[in-house]
Design an enzyme around this catalytic site. Structure first.
Site, short mmCIF file in Angstrom:
data_model
loop_
_atom_site.label_atom_id
_atom_site.label_comp_id
_atom_site.label_asym_id
_atom_site.label_seq_id
_atom_site.Cartn_x
_atom_site.Cartn_y
_atom_site.Cartn_z
CD GLU A 1 11.11 -4.40 -0.39
OE1 GLU A 1 10.81 -3.27 0.01
OE2 GLU A 1 12.25 -4.70 -0.74
CB SER A 2 6.30 -2.00 -2.18
OG SER A 2 5.80 -1.38 -3.33
CB CYS B 1 -19.16 4.25 15.94
SG CYS B 1 -17.46 3.96 15.45
CB SER C 1 0.17 3.14 -0.32
OG SER C 1 1.41 3.42 0.27
CB THR D 1 3.15 -5.87 5.85
OG1 THR D 1 4.16 -6.15 6.82
CG2 THR D 1 3.64 -4.81 4.89
CG HIS E 1 3.12 -0.13 -7.22
ND1 HIS E 1 3.50 1.17 -7.08
CD2 HIS E 1 3.02 -0.63 -5.96
CE1 HIS E 1 3.65 1.46 -5.79
NE2 HIS E 1 3.36 0.38 -5.09
NE ARG F 1 8.68 0.62 2.59
CZ ARG F 1 8.73 1.71 3.35
NH1 ARG F 1 9.25 1.66 4.56
NH2 ARG F 1 8.22 2.85 2.92
CB CYS G 1 -15.20 11.28 15.48
SG CYS G 1 -16.15 9.77 15.70
#
Lengths: 484, 410, 121
Positions: A345-346, A450, A48, A43, A52, A313, A445
């Site tokens: 989790e968040s 690469c 994101s 995770t 926070h 999560r 790409c």
């Protein structure tokens, strides 16, 4: 083979690595166990990257306290570890009048949680701050920030290693038992005697707890899918843009996040799933992410999408239950010297520095910890060519011509950066390891250009065709040579 | 800052022929910049034949075709830089380039963009499923096999029937892999008929039209793809799903002109081609910046790329030498049934060749060239196919007095 | 016998239905020019292809040299020629046009290099 440690940390996510690094400030012998080929593959690498401010957790909860404290600790945390962090601020945007009420409710929560500087701003002010965002009003929280979650996790592991923590990758825990007042951790590679076990296994924390007979917890994996947008969208938004939290599902809703590298993220969705490691993406949610994001950002087009991914999560409440669940961070009342971190989790990423301190305090309550005088808080990351000025670039190429050879042109990653990544302190030699350390292959790409070049460099380092893997054992890229 | 008359960015077929053309027009102060360690661009990995049929009337392989132009570049002593990556181009034609030899700032009188294109990746197509090893773009696999000597897979599915995908279906089969299917969402093959016959039919590889991939399974290495029939409106047809166990998936889902540098210089792009908007000199909206080859429009044949490079070389040389510029440009527009037309602006003062592609396949069609209601030209085609570039010559007599050019298909 | 063929002489790619026997072609349905007729005859009675592939190079700046048959070879020889190419090793330097295998499988056709390979010292 049996080795002895004072503390075994299970899980190489941001939480396990933060704890290991925090503990390395003391004179203790630490082992960090990770079942995958690298840290940050769970995770911690698939979220994101938001630090926070603390608008969401229920006042008085552990989540609320650790969030606000974590947010305060974050700038120094990242600075020491040479990890990018920017305080860009958060906007929760109301799409209509009804939602404005929700903004007021959120402001109250934020104020109670001690989040500094939040205010409700008008449509006019919103337009001034974010001209491309549609909404009638917004809650503005200036302390929201962004970081690179995988860079942070790697940095923590590297710094922990530098300060004496032993990190064992590809080493899954198979069982834990108590023996003569000590804990014995059995893994796929051996047995480890230890005083303390810290269970920071994220999505698998309930299973680790079960190994010592703690069956009070159950993790409900809840998948979040994301889209990543091309860097040419940079500047379309300057702050994080959240919707008013949806009534159901318990998530924060699909939001827009400018990443530290200049992309925009759309997501995450929230869907309960059965298999905790199933990080697939689905057509249905891809479409929904686009539609919901477009409501805020009408300029968005599907041509801007370069990649999608998902992360799961570790939730403590199941799909049909609504309500709030707090982090579990405690020494198990049943099993002494066994510390559980369950349901992280968040806002777990934000809380990481505060959680690490909290865990150290739990240990300190029981036994004296002596400071490690040699502790070095600094870690230096791989020098990023693309971040430098033209003069600096010129100087660097003169010193080392490998900086003059661009391997990943989308992210402007040079040969030298790939070499540094191959020689990383954790000894991870996988394509995903190189990607997480350099960003090579993360651009528009997606490695089309690469990947063959990186394979060529791995070859120069003597890595054989069977050893070139995406993410460790079982993920070989090739079926041998075309011609022997 | 070093001053250069013409900088050519990209040493593939477009850049090579542009450089030769500039030199032949008398420009000596040239610089051809190539990011690889040899000239020739993508041709070096295209070891199959089928190149040069138009220009040389010979069936050459990619490296052989490239070599003819590389030899000419060397013979004409055209200066070139290898392992050179352009980081930036400004509107006033300052170019920043890095190579292991250093960072160089150059100022050019004219710039020729010939950077080619890249392949559309999975994220841009939005293929659902997991992210295991074993998923490559067709060109990536081509490089890994033909240049680097790696076998990318044993049981392979190819998504998209573009030419590189078809060529790779044959390559993989010859090299001992099993190609289980080529899956194409459209109702027709995107690649050239020649490739469909010689790469698929020769080896009895199934081409599944109106199909797409709806799921990818496998955690570490690819285990299977699930394909589904696609309905008339583009929706998935339920109960028409089939899981194909495989270890490798190649994507041949289209090419995107590589115009990130062009954007930095302020060059305006056509959303339909993703290449610059150009006039009949193949000059972009920035005076003195030109474009040719796949950076301008994705070509079907390399021979046309070479000819476009030649044309651009002449235009850029004329610009540097102070040739005529005060043309009255009129718009050339794609009407119904036509996907795009290049150039976007023409002068009507000279004969001009336009290239275009149709939107979908058709039989017994007329291509109509009109100035509002006046018919300028009508050309009959027994068959039209989006995979093929159509070229039309319009002479200045026909064009005289035209206010706006519309091309449509009937 | 009846076979469906796509003519690949030009981009028109005419779709043809060919009726034929061992003696010769009896009927061709579909638009067809002179070149197309020749193609059909070849394709029915003696289908040939130019084979392109790679051969392992030792001591070169690349590990593989691209190769082709100097003339089209009978289609049913393709995989047999590949079997030889899998096992062949050549030494750098190599120049375009160098014959790497002469008269492969007694077919009278040579395998020639299509790329220059420098020796790496």
């Amino acid at each position: 083979m049996e080795e002895r440690y004072d503390i075994v940390v299970i899980g190489g996510g941001v939480i396990g690595c933060s704890i290991a690094r925090e503990l390395s400030k003391y004179q203790v012998k630490i082992l960090l166990l990770e079942k995958e080929s690298d840290v940050t593959l769970g995770t911690s690498g698939k979220n994101s990257g938001v630090v926070h401010s603390g608008l969401y957790p229920k006042p008085g909860s552990l989540k609320a306290r650790l969030n606000v404290e974590g947010n305060r600790l974050f700038p120094k945390f990242c600075e020491e570890l040479d990890v990018p962090f920017r305080k860009i601020g958060t906007l929760v945007v109301a799409k209509n009048k009804d939602e404005v009420k929700e903004l007021k409710r959120l402001k109250k929560i934020g104020d109670t949680n001690g989040v500094p500087g939040i205010e409700i701003i008008s449509q006019h002010e919103l337009k001034k701050m974010e001209p491309n965002i549609k909404g009638v009003a917004s809650l503005y929280s200036p302390t929201g920030g962004i970081t690179s979650p995988y860079t942070l996790t790697i940095a923590l592991a590297e710094n922990a290693l530098l300060n004496g923590v032993k990190i064992s990758l590809n080493n899954e825990v198979k069982g834990i038992r108590r023996e003569n007042g000590r804990l014995l951790v059995k893994t796929e590679k051996g047995e480890f005697k230890t005083g303390w076990v810290i269970n920071s296994a994220g999505l698998f924390a309930d299973r680790i707890a079960q190994m010592v007979g703690i069956s009070d917890y159950r993790i409900y994996p809840c998948r979040g899918e994301y889209h990543i947008l091309d860097k040419r969208t940079m500047g379309l938004i300057n702050r994080m843009v959240y919707p008013v939290p949806p009534k159901e599902g318990g998530g924060k809703g699909i939001h827009l996040t400018p990443t530290i590298s200049g992309n925009i993220l759309i997501g995450p969705s929230a869907a309960y799933i059965r298999d905790r490691e199933d990080t697939k993406t689905t057509k249905r949610i891809m479409k929904r992410l686009f539609q919901e994001a477009k409501e805020f950002l009408p300029k968005l087009t599907e041509n801007d999408f370069i990649h999608n991914y998902s992360g799961n999560r570790a939730k403590l409440i199941g799909p049909k239950v609504s309500g709030f669940s707090d982090f579990v961070i405690e020494e198990s009342p049943k099993i002494p010297y066994f510390i559980n971190l369950i349901g992280i989790e968040s806002p777990g990423l934000t809380c990481a520095p505060a959680i690490a301190k909290m865990v150290v305090n739990i240990i300190k309550e029981k036994e004296g910890l002596r400071r490690n005088r040699d502790f070095n808080p600094k870690r230096h990351g791989i020098k990023r060519f693309s971040d430098l000025s033209l003069d600096e670039k010129e100087r660097l190429i003169k010193e080392n011509p490998n900086f003059g050879e661009i391997i990943c042109r989308c992210e402007e990653v040079t040969r030298q950066e790939i070499i540094s990544a191959i020689k990383n302190p954790l000894g991870v030699v996988t394509l995903s390891g190189i990607k997480y350390r350099t960003r090579a292959g993360m651009g528009r790409c997606q490695g089309g250009y690469c990947l063959p070049k990186i394979v060529g460099i791995l070859e120069e380092f003597g890595i054989s065709e069977r050893e070139i893997t995406l993410k460790g054992k079982g993920s070989s890229l090739f079926y041998g040579r075309m011609r022997e | 800052m070093r001053e250069v008359d013409i900088i050519i960015i990209g040493g593939g077929p477009a850049g090579l022929s542009a450089a030769i053309s500039c030199k032949r027009e008398g420009i000596d102060n040239l610089l051809l910049i190539e990011r690889e360690d040899r000239l020739g661009g993508i041709l070096n990995q295209c070891i199959h034949s089928g190149f040069g049929l138009e220009i040389f009337k010979e069936d050459l392989t990619g490296p052989e075709y490239a070599k003819r132009y590389i030899t000419e570049v060397e013979r004409l002593h055209i200066p070139f830089m290898l392992k050179g990556n352009v980081l930036d181009i400004s509107q006033d034609k300052e170019v920043v380039v890095v190579s292991p030899k250093g960072l160089f700032k150059l100022r050019a009188k004219a710039i020729i963009l010939s950077m080619g294109c890249r392949e559309r990746a999975r994220g841009a197509i939005g293929i659902p499923g997991t992210r295991p090893a074993g998923i490559y773009t067709a060109g990536q696999a081509q490089n890994l096999m033909n240049i680097r000597n790696y076998m990318v897979g044993k049981r392979v599915v190819i998504l998209g029937s573009g030419d590189i995908g078809l060529i790779m279906a044959r390559r993989l089969t010859l090299e001992g892999a099993r190609v289980l299917a080529v899956v194409e969402i459209l109702p027709y093959c995107s690649g050239l008929p020649r490739n469909r016959v010689q790469c698929l039919e020769d080896f009895k590889i199934p081409l599944l039209l109106n199909h797409t991939i709806v799921d990818i399974k496998g955690d570490k290495r690819l285990k299977s793809v699930t394909i589904s029939k696609v309905g008339k409106r583009g929706g998935i047809v339920p109960r028409q799903k089939r899981e194909i166990p495989c270890d490798t998936l190649l994507l041949s889902c289209g090419l995107i002109p590589e115009n990130e540098l062009s954007r930095k210089a302020g060059v305006i792009l056509d959303p339909e081609t993703s290449g610059p908007i150009v006039n009949e000199e193949l000059e972009t909206n920035i005076p003195g910046i030109y474009a040719c080859g796949n950076v301008l429009q994705v070509h079907d044949l390399v021979d046309w790329v070479t000819l476009e490079g030649e044309k651009v070389g002449k235009s850029a040389a004329s610009y540097v030498k102070g040739g005529k510029r005060n043309y009255q440009w009129i718009d050339a527009r794609a009407g119904s049934g036509i996907r795009y037309i290049i150039p976007h602006r023409i002068s009507t003062e000279r004969d001009v060749e336009v290239t275009l592609r149709v939107s979908r396949p058709g039989k017994d069609k007329d291509i109509l060239v009109k100035d509002r209601n006046r018919l300028i030209k009508k050309v009959f085609f027994g068959k039209v196919n989006p995979s093929q570039m159509i070229k039309l010559r319009l002479n200045k007599k026909e064009l005289r007095g035209t206010k706006a050019l519309w091309v449509s298909l009937r | 016998m009846i076979r469906d063929l796509t003519c690949i002489v030009c981009p028109k790619a005419c779709k043809l239905k060919v009726e034929y026997s061992e003696k010769g072609i009896e009927r061709i349905q579909g638009v067809l020019c002179k070149k197309g007729q020749d193609y059909v005859r070849e394709e029915i009675y003696n289908p040939t292809r130019v084979l392109t592939s790679s051969v392992r190079v030792m001591d070169g700046d690349l590990k593989l040299v691209s190769v082709k048959t100097n003339r089209p070879i009978p289609k049913d020889l393709l995989m047999k020629v590949m079997d030889v190419l899998y096992k062949t090793k050549v030494k750098a330097p190599i120049k375009i046009g160098d014959i790497l295998i002469k008269n492969i499988l007694g077919s009278g056709i040579d395998i020639v290099a299509t790329k220059n390979i420098k020796g790496n010292g």
